[in-house]
Design an enzyme around this catalytic site. Structure first.
Site, mmCIF file in Angstrom:
data_model
loop_
_atom_site.group_PDB
_atom_site.id
_atom_site.type_symbol
_atom_site.label_atom_id
_atom_site.label_comp_id
_atom_site.label_asym_id
_atom_site.label_seq_id
_atom_site.Cartn_x
_atom_site.Cartn_y
_atom_site.Cartn_z
ATOM 1 N N HIS A 93 19.995 -59.003 -63.060
ATOM 2 C CA HIS A 93 20.935 -58.162 -62.310
ATOM 3 C C HIS A 93 22.045 -57.681 -63.252
ATOM 4 O O HIS A 93 22.457 -58.417 -64.154
ATOM 5 C CB HIS A 93 21.526 -58.945 -61.134
ATOM 6 C CG HIS A 93 22.263 -58.051 -60.190
ATOM 7 N ND1 HIS A 93 23.560 -57.648 -60.420
ATOM 8 C CD2 HIS A 93 21.876 -57.459 -59.039
ATOM 9 C CE1 HIS A 93 23.938 -56.839 -59.447
ATOM 10 N NE2 HIS A 93 22.930 -56.704 -58.598
ATOM 11 N N GLU A 165 18.731 -50.149 -60.512
ATOM 12 C CA GLU A 165 20.107 -50.214 -60.007
ATOM 13 C C GLU A 165 21.050 -49.602 -61.041
ATOM 14 O O GLU A 165 21.467 -50.300 -61.980
ATOM 15 C CB GLU A 165 20.521 -51.671 -59.759
ATOM 16 C CG GLU A 165 19.776 -52.344 -58.634
ATOM 17 C CD GLU A 165 20.613 -53.420 -57.951
ATOM 18 O OE1 GLU A 165 20.662 -53.419 -56.726
ATOM 19 O OE2 GLU A 165 21.242 -54.244 -58.650
HETATM 20 P P1 13P Z 1 25.802 -52.831 -53.307
HETATM 21 O O1 13P Z 1 24.743 -52.508 -52.281
HETATM 22 O O2 13P Z 1 26.943 -53.610 -52.773
HETATM 23 O O3 13P Z 1 26.193 -51.620 -54.070
HETATM 24 O O4 13P Z 1 25.102 -53.810 -54.380
HETATM 25 C C1 13P Z 1 23.933 -53.411 -54.972
HETATM 26 C C2 13P Z 1 23.392 -54.546 -55.748
HETATM 27 O O5 13P Z 1 23.912 -54.863 -56.807
HETATM 28 C C3 13P Z 1 22.258 -55.281 -55.173
HETATM 29 O O6 13P Z 1 21.682 -56.135 -56.109
#
Ligand code: 13P
Length: 256
Positions: A93, A165
């Site tokens: 992550h 992400e």
């Molecule tokens: P948010 O949905 O709060 O932007 O977070 C995304 C995330 O990092 C999920 O792993």
């Protein structure tokens, strides 16, 4: 392929709060054969939640795990130690990469450890705002993606999930900072292209690719409608039971 709706609770809720919230979720969430609902609570809540879980409705994920199986690694918890509790493990992550110093090499070893232990890694990749501004998105995605998979045999590729992400689009309420479906499609296409070029079309057909970054009820339909988007990785909105369960319902409608 199933559609994945994954809630990453990050470092939120005490053990007691996790248990109460999970109970609420289990009451709200309906089970659909083509939707895989996963939540990733804090490590300390995994054991109690594993006793509460109804795996037809929701599966559990860890948010991280160490790649060595056992040994003198004070403070770490290994994939082997949690494998009876979870089906999935988020790995790499951006908060771990950028706040806690996790490297591509760590991610690669953790991905290998997860697959070795029969846990599906949800491998997070994504560029920062700075990297995007400098035109480095393609290089960053290529490096993170291919290095994370470099210890994985081609026949095991269906046992991993990729989550795109973009770091700049995480936890934002400003619409100017949110990723548009076009932004996301461009990178999802790149991910599919890189996987296909490296492993062949047949091998990667079963590798789900998710999107994560400020997903909420108001944008879930648009994101799930992006071609090549096999699901969502959700932070903030996964901490609110009606939001999270509504997103699952939206996924059901979009895929109907
Ligand atoms: P948010 O949905 O709060 O932007 O977070 C995304 C995330 O990092 C999920 O792993």
């Amino acid at each position: 392929m199933k559609t994945y709706i994954v809630g990453n609770w990050k470092m939120n809720f005490t053990v007691g709060e996790s248990s109460l919230y999970f109970h609420k979720l289990l009451q709200r969430v309906k089970s659909y054969r083509d939707i895989e609902v996963v939540v990733a609570p804090s490590l300390v809540a995994l054991q109690p939640l594993s006793l509460q879980v109804d795996r037809h409705k929701i599966k559990l994920a860890a948010q991280n795990a160490y790649f060595q199986d056992f040994g003198a690694y004070t403070g770490e918890v290994s994939v082997s130690q949690i494998r009876s509790l979870v089906d999935y493990c988020i790995i790499g992550h951006s908060e771990r990469r950028h706040i806690l110093g996790e490297t591509n090499k760590d991610v690669r070893k953790k991905v290998a450890a997860a697959v070795r232990n029969g846990i599906t890694p949800i491998i997070c990749i994504g560029e920062t705002a700075e990297e995007r501004k400098n035109g480095e998105t393609t290089d960053v995605i290529r490096d993170q993606l291919l290095s994370s998979l470099s210890e994985i045999a081609a026949e095991d590729l269906s046992k991993v999930i990729i989550a795109y992400e973009p770091v700049w689009a995480i936890s934002t309420t400003k619409s100017a900072k949110m990723a548009t479906p076009d932004d996301i499609k461009e990178v999802l296409d790149l991910i599919h292209k890189l996987l296909t070029k490296t492993y062949g079309e047949k091998t990667v057909a079963d590798t789900p690719v998710l999107y994560g970054g400020s997903v909420k009820v108001s944008n879930a339909e648009a994101y799930l409608s992006i071609p090549g988007c096999d699901g969502l990785l959700i932070g903030g909105a996964s901490l609110i039971a009606p939001e999270f369960s509504d997103i699952i319902e939206i996924a059901k409608q979009v895929r109907a």
